[in-house]
Scaffold this active site. Structure first.
Site, mmCIF file in Angstrom:
data_model
loop_
_atom_site.group_PDB
_atom_site.id
_atom_site.type_symbol
_atom_site.label_atom_id
_atom_site.label_comp_id
_atom_site.label_asym_id
_atom_site.label_seq_id
_atom_site.Cartn_x
_atom_site.Cartn_y
_atom_site.Cartn_z
ATOM 1 N N ASP A 73 42.289 -79.781 33.711
ATOM 2 C CA ASP A 73 41.143 -78.889 33.546
ATOM 3 C C ASP A 73 41.581 -77.767 32.616
ATOM 4 O O ASP A 73 42.340 -76.880 33.021
ATOM 5 C CB ASP A 73 40.702 -78.336 34.898
ATOM 6 C CG ASP A 73 39.521 -77.380 34.789
ATOM 7 O OD1 ASP A 73 39.103 -77.050 33.651
ATOM 8 O OD2 ASP A 73 39.017 -76.961 35.843
ATOM 9 N N ILE A 74 41.127 -77.796 31.385
ATOM 10 C CA ILE A 74 41.608 -76.836 30.388
ATOM 11 C C ILE A 74 41.227 -75.401 30.719
ATOM 12 O O ILE A 74 41.773 -74.466 30.129
ATOM 13 C CB ILE A 74 41.117 -77.188 28.972
ATOM 14 C CG1 ILE A 74 39.581 -77.168 28.903
ATOM 15 C CG2 ILE A 74 41.674 -78.528 28.520
ATOM 16 C CD1 ILE A 74 39.041 -77.330 27.481
ATOM 17 N N ASN A 100 38.066 -80.197 21.209
ATOM 18 C CA ASN A 100 36.770 -80.876 21.231
ATOM 19 C C ASN A 100 35.977 -80.622 22.504
ATOM 20 O O ASN A 100 34.743 -80.632 22.468
ATOM 21 C CB ASN A 100 36.984 -82.380 21.069
ATOM 22 C CG ASN A 100 35.734 -83.164 21.397
ATOM 23 O OD1 ASN A 100 34.759 -83.165 20.647
ATOM 24 N ND2 ASN A 100 35.738 -83.844 22.541
ATOM 25 N N TYR A 164 24.993 -71.353 24.332
ATOM 26 C CA TYR A 164 25.829 -72.456 23.855
ATOM 27 C C TYR A 164 26.096 -72.307 22.362
ATOM 28 O O TYR A 164 27.247 -72.405 21.908
ATOM 29 C CB TYR A 164 25.131 -73.789 24.128
ATOM 30 C CG TYR A 164 25.743 -74.956 23.397
ATOM 31 C CD1 TYR A 164 26.988 -75.456 23.766
ATOM 32 C CD2 TYR A 164 25.077 -75.558 22.334
ATOM 33 C CE1 TYR A 164 27.555 -76.527 23.097
ATOM 34 C CE2 TYR A 164 25.631 -76.621 21.651
ATOM 35 C CZ TYR A 164 26.873 -77.106 22.041
ATOM 36 O OH TYR A 164 27.437 -78.172 21.355
ATOM 37 N N ALA A 166 26.021 -69.638 20.614
ATOM 38 C CA ALA A 166 26.856 -68.457 20.379
ATOM 39 C C ALA A 166 28.333 -68.775 20.584
ATOM 40 O O ALA A 166 29.191 -68.304 19.829
ATOM 41 C CB ALA A 166 26.423 -67.317 21.300
ATOM 42 N N LYS A 168 29.772 -71.622 20.118
ATOM 43 C CA LYS A 168 30.226 -72.460 19.014
ATOM 44 C C LYS A 168 30.304 -71.668 17.704
ATOM 45 O O LYS A 168 31.187 -71.907 16.874
ATOM 46 C CB LYS A 168 29.295 -73.662 18.867
ATOM 47 C CG LYS A 168 29.384 -74.639 20.019
ATOM 48 C CD LYS A 168 30.786 -75.219 20.146
ATOM 49 C CE LYS A 168 30.863 -76.357 21.142
ATOM 50 N NZ LYS A 168 32.205 -76.980 21.202
ATOM 51 N N ILE A 197 24.310 -86.313 17.655
ATOM 52 C CA ILE A 197 25.244 -87.426 17.762
ATOM 53 C C ILE A 197 24.976 -88.181 19.070
ATOM 54 O O ILE A 197 24.642 -87.582 20.091
ATOM 55 C CB ILE A 197 26.714 -86.933 17.749
ATOM 56 C CG1 ILE A 197 26.971 -86.050 16.525
ATOM 57 C CG2 ILE A 197 27.676 -88.120 17.776
ATOM 58 C CD1 ILE A 197 26.830 -86.738 15.185
#
Length: 263
Positions: A73-74, A100, A164, A166, A168, A197
């Site tokens: 879990d990063i 990613n 979301y 913001a 990115k 995608i």
């Protein structure tokens, strides 16, 4: 595979060939992360595929003996350091970090809660910062590359998903800033900004099939090439920007969105 096997490979020019490299990909259990892990492995790189669940990671690695799953879990305390340490212990180096992993959540202003905001910031923004920081010594040793995965949403208005977008957009600013900051240390920093995608992200949001169909209809209407992109097309861009041949490219954010940003 032990670290001596990797360290003993031949290098060419000023750095390793594609086949010599060790690549860390987060969010590698599905979608763009899975396609990216497989694309690097197809080039001969050793890939550490990170994700929260073992089963999707095992599916990513199936049939690809150069992909090593790593459940983590990063966003958990100490995990960025543990992940990088694990890579170094196994392979002795780290050449490419692909940030990613990301989640989509939120809502319009007036509906946001601290409970909704916190995981979005932790996954999309804080974790990439801490992973990059943990990887710095390894990337400097290797003359490595950081690839951040943003979104074309971050370059235009997106009502209902502003938080979301913001996170990115912030990741894109970090990309440009780090590119300048880390250039003297021999580290390149680039980003890819996917558009619509074909990934399970809608399912992860809990969207109904009807809602997902409506989202796809809107996306198609705003994508000049008139179709939904494939994860492999984003993975292609990531591997090309991270390639040794792209050694004079840094600080760029490459849209892979069928023309959505410029429309």
């Amino acid at each position: 595979m032990n670290s001596n096997d990797v360290n003993s490979t031949a290098t060419h020019g000023n750095g390793p060939t594609r086949a010599d490299r060790v690549v860390l990909v987060t969010g590698a259990g599905t979608g763009i992360g899975r396609a990216t892990a497989r694309a690097f492995a197809a080039e001969g790189a050793h890939v550490v595929a990170v994700g929260r669940r073992a089963e999707p990671l095992d599916a990513t690695a199936a049939g690809h003996d150069r992909i090593a799953p790593l459940v983590a879990d990063i966003t958990a305390d100490g995990e960025p350091e543990r992940i990088v340490r694990t890579v170094r212990e196994r392979y002795g180096r780290l050449d490419v970090l692909v940030n990613n992993a990301g989640i989509v959540s939120g809502g319009p202003l007036g509906t946001l809660t601290p409970e909704a905001i916190a995981p979005l910031l932790a996954t999309n923004l804080v974790a990439p910062v801490l992973l990059a920081q943990a990887a710095l010594p390894s990337l400097e040793d290797a003359g490595g590359v950081i690839v951040n995965v943003s979104t074309s949403v971050g370059q235009r208005a997106w009502p209902g998903s502003s938080l979301y977008a913001a996170t990115k957009t912030a990741l894109e600013l970090l990309t440009r800033s780090w590119a300048v900051e880390l250039a003297p240390r021999g580290i390149r920093v680039v980003a890819v900004a996917p558009g619509a995608i074909d990934t399970p992200i809608g399912e992860h949001q809990g969207l109904t099939p009807e809602r997902m169909a409506a989202v796809r209809e809107w996306q198609l209407a705003h994508t000049p090439l008139g179709r939904i992109g494939r994860p492999e097309e984003v993975a292609w861009a990531i591997t090309k920007l991270a390639a040794p041949a792209a050694s004079f490219v840094t600080g760029v954010v490459l849209p892979v969105d069928g023309g959505a940003v410029v429309a």
